[in-house]
Design a protein around this motif. Structure first.
Motif, PDB file in Angstrom:
ATOM      1  N   PRO A 123      -8.439 -12.681   5.587  1.00  0.00           N
ATOM      2  CA  PRO A 123      -8.043 -14.094   5.699  1.00  0.00           C
ATOM      3  C   PRO A 123      -6.533 -14.250   5.811  1.00  0.00           C
ATOM      4  O   PRO A 123      -5.775 -13.528   5.163  1.00  0.00           O
ATOM      5  CB  PRO A 123      -8.580 -14.716   4.405  1.00  0.00           C
ATOM      6  N   ILE A 124      -6.096 -15.206   6.618  1.00  0.00           N
ATOM      7  CA  ILE A 124      -4.675 -15.524   6.773  1.00  0.00           C
ATOM      8  C   ILE A 124      -4.320 -16.591   5.742  1.00  0.00           C
ATOM      9  O   ILE A 124      -4.899 -17.674   5.733  1.00  0.00           O
ATOM     10  CB  ILE A 124      -4.366 -16.022   8.197  1.00  0.00           C
ATOM     11  N   THR A 125      -3.367 -16.289   4.876  1.00  0.00           N
ATOM     12  CA  THR A 125      -2.983 -17.216   3.809  1.00  0.00           C
ATOM     13  C   THR A 125      -1.582 -17.772   3.989  1.00  0.00           C
ATOM     14  O   THR A 125      -1.170 -18.633   3.220  1.00  0.00           O
ATOM     15  CB  THR A 125      -3.074 -16.520   2.448  1.00  0.00           C
TER      16      THR A 125
ATOM     17  N   GLY B 152      -2.642  -2.698   5.072  1.00  0.00           N
ATOM     18  CA  GLY B 152      -1.877  -3.718   4.378  1.00  0.00           C
ATOM     19  C   GLY B 152      -2.078  -3.611   2.882  1.00  0.00           C
ATOM     20  O   GLY B 152      -2.614  -2.621   2.373  1.00  0.00           O
ATOM     21  N   ALA B 153      -1.689  -4.648   2.156  1.00  0.00           N
ATOM     22  CA  ALA B 153      -1.768  -4.615   0.698  1.00  0.00           C
ATOM     23  C   ALA B 153      -3.201  -4.563   0.188  1.00  0.00           C
ATOM     24  O   ALA B 153      -3.449  -4.105  -0.924  1.00  0.00           O
ATOM     25  CB  ALA B 153      -1.056  -5.834   0.113  1.00  0.00           C
ATOM     26  N   ALA B 154      -4.166  -5.036   0.980  1.00  0.00           N
ATOM     27  CA  ALA B 154      -5.566  -5.058   0.560  1.00  0.00           C
ATOM     28  C   ALA B 154      -6.416  -4.063   1.331  1.00  0.00           C
ATOM     29  O   ALA B 154      -7.629  -4.220   1.416  1.00  0.00           O
ATOM     30  CB  ALA B 154      -6.134  -6.465   0.724  1.00  0.00           C
ATOM     31  N   GLY B 155      -5.794  -3.027   1.893  1.00  0.00           N
ATOM     32  CA  GLY B 155      -6.533  -2.038   2.668  1.00  0.00           C
ATOM     33  C   GLY B 155      -6.322  -2.244   4.156  1.00  0.00           C
ATOM     34  O   GLY B 155      -5.392  -2.935   4.593  1.00  0.00           O
ATOM     35  N   LEU B 156      -7.170  -1.608   4.961  1.00  0.00           N
ATOM     36  CA  LEU B 156      -7.051  -1.753   6.406  1.00  0.00           C
ATOM     37  C   LEU B 156      -7.259  -3.216   6.787  1.00  0.00           C
ATOM     38  O   LEU B 156      -8.188  -3.880   6.302  1.00  0.00           O
ATOM     39  CB  LEU B 156      -8.072  -0.864   7.113  1.00  0.00           C
TER      40      LEU B 156
ATOM     41  N   GLY C 211      -6.155 -20.000   7.361  1.00  0.00           N
ATOM     42  CA  GLY C 211      -7.585 -20.285   7.382  1.00  0.00           C
ATOM     43  C   GLY C 211      -8.351 -19.433   8.369  1.00  0.00           C
ATOM     44  O   GLY C 211      -9.573 -19.285   8.248  1.00  0.00           O
ATOM     45  N   TYR C 212      -7.652 -18.866   9.358  1.00  0.00           N
ATOM     46  CA  TYR C 212      -8.274 -17.916  10.270  1.00  0.00           C
ATOM     47  C   TYR C 212      -8.321 -16.543   9.595  1.00  0.00           C
ATOM     48  O   TYR C 212      -7.742 -16.326   8.536  1.00  0.00           O
ATOM     49  CB  TYR C 212      -7.470 -17.797  11.568  1.00  0.00           C
ATOM     50  N   THR C 213      -9.000 -15.585  10.222  1.00  0.00           N
ATOM     51  CA  THR C 213      -8.942 -14.193   9.798  1.00  0.00           C
ATOM     52  C   THR C 213      -8.150 -13.399  10.830  1.00  0.00           C
ATOM     53  O   THR C 213      -8.030 -13.811  11.991  1.00  0.00           O
ATOM     54  CB  THR C 213     -10.335 -13.587   9.639  1.00  0.00           C
ATOM     55  N   ILE C 214      -7.627 -12.243  10.404  1.00  0.00           N
ATOM     56  CA  ILE C 214      -6.770 -11.462  11.284  1.00  0.00           C
ATOM     57  C   ILE C 214      -7.161  -9.996  11.233  1.00  0.00           C
ATOM     58  O   ILE C 214      -7.552  -9.469  10.184  1.00  0.00           O
ATOM     59  CB  ILE C 214      -5.280 -11.635  10.900  1.00  0.00           C
ATOM     60  N   THR C 215      -7.086  -9.354  12.394  1.00  0.00           N
ATOM     61  CA  THR C 215      -7.251  -7.905  12.534  1.00  0.00           C
ATOM     62  C   THR C 215      -6.029  -7.371  13.260  1.00  0.00           C
ATOM     63  O   THR C 215      -5.648  -7.902  14.309  1.00  0.00           O
ATOM     64  CB  THR C 215      -8.524  -7.559  13.323  1.00  0.00           C
TER      65      THR C 215
ATOM     66  N   TYR D  32       0.940  -2.829  19.128  1.00  0.00           N
ATOM     67  CA  TYR D  32       0.041  -3.418  18.134  1.00  0.00           C
ATOM     68  C   TYR D  32      -0.745  -4.553  18.774  1.00  0.00           C
ATOM     69  O   TYR D  32      -0.189  -5.387  19.495  1.00  0.00           O
ATOM     70  CB  TYR D  32       0.824  -3.917  16.927  1.00  0.00           C
ATOM     71  N   ARG D  33      -2.051  -4.557  18.521  1.00  0.00           N
ATOM     72  CA  ARG D  33      -2.948  -5.604  19.006  1.00  0.00           C
ATOM     73  C   ARG D  33      -3.371  -6.461  17.817  1.00  0.00           C
ATOM     74  O   ARG D  33      -3.840  -5.949  16.803  1.00  0.00           O
ATOM     75  CB  ARG D  33      -4.187  -4.992  19.648  1.00  0.00           C
ATOM     76  N   ILE D  34      -3.180  -7.763  17.959  1.00  0.00           N
ATOM     77  CA  ILE D  34      -3.480  -8.698  16.871  1.00  0.00           C
ATOM     78  C   ILE D  34      -4.579  -9.649  17.334  1.00  0.00           C
ATOM     79  O   ILE D  34      -4.472 -10.264  18.412  1.00  0.00           O
ATOM     80  CB  ILE D  34      -2.223  -9.503  16.459  1.00  0.00           C
ATOM     81  N   THR D  35      -5.617  -9.764  16.541  1.00  0.00           N
ATOM     82  CA  THR D  35      -6.729 -10.667  16.852  1.00  0.00           C
ATOM     83  C   THR D  35      -6.912 -11.643  15.701  1.00  0.00           C
ATOM     84  O   THR D  35      -7.105 -11.227  14.552  1.00  0.00           O
ATOM     85  CB  THR D  35      -8.034  -9.891  17.080  1.00  0.00           C
ATOM     86  N   MET D  36      -6.823 -12.927  16.003  1.00  0.00           N
ATOM     87  CA  MET D  36      -7.088 -13.973  15.017  1.00  0.00           C
ATOM     88  C   MET D  36      -8.397 -14.671  15.381  1.00  0.00           C
ATOM     89  O   MET D  36      -8.624 -14.992  16.549  1.00  0.00           O
ATOM     90  CB  MET D  36      -5.942 -14.986  14.973  1.00  0.00           C
TER      91      MET D  36
END
Length: 742
Positions: free
Chosen positions: A527-529, A518-522, A499-503, A548-552
């Motif tokens: 959305p996190i599924t 990723g599979a849908a582009g950069l 339900g969150y989004t991710i970068t 790698y930097r991950i932002t939710m």
């Protein structure tokens, strides 16, 4: 999003912005309708010009291959019944055989509902046209259509059953009557979500021939592995609210004898379509499985309908969870849970959908008095010395639950208890579902564990619902590994928040950050599924330490960040370089550089020479990117063929070399290529290549192609022999990407 694999254009599929891909066929004019859901608010209106059936057809006839199966569906709505058909055409656009029609819907429905059909393209067919038909009985009556598809059958990924069992779009040959029943197909007018591409249209109809129990079963029995857990499910539509409808997962030995079964009874809240699950571990000696469904105590003529029948390897509720589906989701009962102490009683929630976090049911614990009760799950295998995480969802629905303690009890190889973990207590009110967790390390000698939940009711007749229970090993939240031989890094992210989004960004030593593909582009605010995400980064620079930097980001805008350890992917020889197709990483080619380009940077200029002046006036555009010829060698026939495959598509490529050579990673387009021999004998495999490169921008929306979750089991479910694969796919890459002939 367009329907995956649709031969129709996005406009012909959704009728947005216009319906120009359609034309009248019989007794109609076309008008623009409103209230559409697919792509926009528009839809196609087919208005009758006389009191007779009306038909519209696609303007385009789409390429098909004789002998292959094609599936067509659409969403419709109106005051009369309708059907959909596929018209087969030869190279001269003349009809070949009869139109492959669906059955007429059983009743009219003004709301959106699904109609569909499927058929094998006959000999001589090279093209196909879709036909939409409605049975108007008056002139000036409009019937509405949208969300139209023509293409390969869309089946459930991972289904062990063939499409002939999952869907009955062609016939009902995948089923047979077992007792007191007949088998047929029907098309009830029924609403489905606009993106439910595996459901709707024809359903399997089991009709009880007389009063009593009635059942049907599949004629196909896919192979299974003893000790593995499997999940079967289907949508069931009971004839009346009081009907006892069920689905059953059965096990058979090598001789075909039934050696076990797991039945799951639907607690229906009405007479709609409801998905019911049955799961179990394949017993010793099991070689295959089948699915059965039926009605207990049916009345003569009563009908049970089935839709989207699936058998698959049971997925863990959470990645790595050791609890079975039954004990975690309570879809077919109480899952083997028991009351260890206290006065609470256990039951499955009822009816379907009344209480659930995962699936359609939950475990219901009812406490007759304000006391504490301990609930225990079945035992599951664990590993000693490992940290385990217990997670569950719970809600209080009657009274107030003062506390819920989560603990894990450990057992040795003899079944003797080694004690219970300290656990974690939670207090919550009657305000909805809560997620709770606790961690515990399995002690020395532990080989099994059970979950213990201690609920303390504050009032009599208190009810607690429990669902979504998991017990899994605690692994790093962020993990990164490398595959230097293939030039990429793998990033594994765990315990993401659905339900969150991710970068996800790649950070180099100069502090520059670049989004990862990723599979849908950069991956920027996607959305996190699912809780677990694995990304292969094929654009990681060579020879540089990268993290790698991950932002939710939550729906409310709150941010949660994490980062990975440093990782480096290198080339074994500084004279080597990578040429990669970002969207098709399987085509990546490692080549030896003969000579780097001598770069040119073109510019558009207009020179005006003013009479009487020495110097001209020059108007310049912006100077362009680099252009030059990259000279490389391929050293083997395999490298040469791989480079041809990489270059054939004409896609944007990524050129990567080791640092220190004065060349940065660069996205390029390759113009006319020269391949030359290097001398020597005719058998000499070395080739000298000259690749004219033009620097271009990084493709942003391009996604990484892949199997999309398909496995070899999906191939086995669809094809009987390797010869069938040769008829369907031109190359192994086509098989990987499910890119079929035609």
């Amino acid at each position: 999003m367009p329907i995956p694999g649709n031969l129709l254009s996005a406009a012909s599929e959704t009728m947005d912005p216009t319906y120009s891909g359609w034309r009248p066929r019989t007794n109609c004019t076309l008008v623009a309708g409103t209230g559409g859901r697919a792509g926009g608010t528009k839809c196609l209106g087919v208005r009758s010009t006389a009191a007779a059936g009306a038909e519209a057809e696609t303007v385009t006839a789409y390429p098909v291959t004789a002998g292959q199966t094609y599936h067509a569906f659409a969403d419709a709505g109106g005051s009369v019944v309708e059907r959909i058909g596929i018209e087969w055409l030869d190279a001269s656009y003349s009809p070949v055989g009869a139109v492959t029609w669906s059955l007429w819907t059983m009743s009219a429905m003004a709301g959106w509902h699904r109609v569909s059909t499927a058929g094998v393209a006959p000999v001589g067919a090279t093209r196909a046209r879709l036909v939409l038909a409605s049975a108007q009985t008056a002139s000036g009556v409009s019937h509405f259509w949208e969300n139209v598809y023509l293409g390969q059958p869309i089946r459930t990924t991972g289904n062990l059953m063939p499409w002939s069992v999952e869907a009955t779009e062609i016939d009902a040959s995948g089923w047979t009557a077992e007792v007191n029943a007949t088998v047929s197909r029907q098309v009830p007018a029924m609403s489905w979500p606009v993106d439910a591409y595996t459901a709707g249209g024809h359903t399997l109809a089991m009709t009880a021939t007389a009063a009593g129990n009635a059942a049907v079963r599949t004629t196909v029995r896919p192979a299974v592995t003893p000790g593995a857990e499997y999940l079967a499910y289907a949508y069931l539509q009971p004839p009346v609210l009081t009907a006892t409808a069920w689905i059953e997962l059965r096990w058979h030995d090598a001789a075909g004898n039934q050696i076990g079964a797991q039945r799951s009874v639907l607690a229906a809240p009405g007479t709609g379509m409801y998905r019911q699950r049955a799961s179990a571990v394949a017993p010793a000696g099991a070689a295959s499985c089948s699915v059965a469904a039926g009605l207990d105590g049916a009345g003569a003529g009563q009908i049970l309908r089935l839709e989207t029948v699936v058998v698959t390897a049971a997925p863990a509720l959470a990645p790595g969870s050791v609890l079975t589906q039954d004990a975690a989701t309570f879809e077919q009962g109480t899952g083997g849970w028991a009351v260890l102490s206290g006065t609470a009683t256990l039951a499955q929630s009822t009816p379907w959908g009344a209480a659930a976090l995962e699936g359609s049911y939950a475990l219901t614990a009812t406490s007759p008095s304000a006391t504490a009760s301990t609930l225990r799950s079945p035992r599951v295998p664990v590993t000693e010395g490992v940290n385990w995480r217990l997670t569950t969802g719970a809600r209080a629905t009657t009274g107030t639950t003062t506390s819920l303690w989560l603990r894990v009890r450990w057992y040795d190889s003899t079944g003797t208890s080694l004690g219970v973990s300290t656990g974690t207590g939670y207090a919550f009110a009657n305000t909805g579902w809560y997620w709770m967790s606790t961690d515990a390390v399995a002690p020395a000698g532990a080989v099994e564990a059970s979950v213990e939940l201690t609920v303390t009711a504050a009032a009599s007749a208190s009810v607690l619902h429990v669902d979504g229970v998991s017990l899994r090993q605690v692994l790093p939240l962020t993990e990164v590994t490398t595959a230097e031989e293939r030039g990429f890094a793998t990033l594994t992210l765990r315990e993401l928040v659905v339900g969150y989004t991710i970068t996800i960004e790649r950070e180099t030593p100069d502090a520059k950050r670049t989004p990862v593909r990723g599979a849908a582009g950069l991956i920027v605010d996607q959305p996190i599924t699912r809780e677990l995400l694995v990304i292969e980064d094929h654009e990681i620079p060579m020879g540089l330490p990268v993290r790698y930097r991950i932002t939710m980001t939550s729906p409310a805008g709150l941010r949660n960040t994490r980062s990975s350890a440093l990782v480096t992917v290198s080339l074994p020889d500084r004279n080597l370089a990578w040429l990669k197709d970002p969207g098709n990483p399987q085509r990546a080619c490692r080549v030896m550089v003969q000579q780097a380009p001598d770069w040119q940077r073109p510019i558009e200029q207009t020179i005006h020479r003013v009479r009487g002046r020495r110097n001209p006036v020059i108007l310049s555009g912006r100077r362009g990117g680099k252009e030059g010829d990259l000279d490389i060698w391929t050293r083997t026939d395999e490298e040469r063929e791989a480079l041809h495959l990489l270059l054939d598509s004409g896609n944007v490529l990524l050129w990567q070399a080791m640092p220190g050579l004065g060349v940065s990673d660069m996205y390029v387009q390759v113009a006319e290529v020269t391949e030359a021999r290097t001398g020597g004998t005719a058998a000499e495999p070395w080739r000298a290549w000259s690749l004219p490169l033009t620097e271009v921008d990084q493709p942003v929306a391009l996604g990484v192609n892949g199997a999309g979750g398909r496995t070899w089991q999906d191939v086995l479910s669809e094809f009987a022999t390797y010869a069938d694969l040769l008829d369907e796919y031109s190359t192994l890459e086509d098989l990987l990407l499910d890119r079929r002939r035609g």
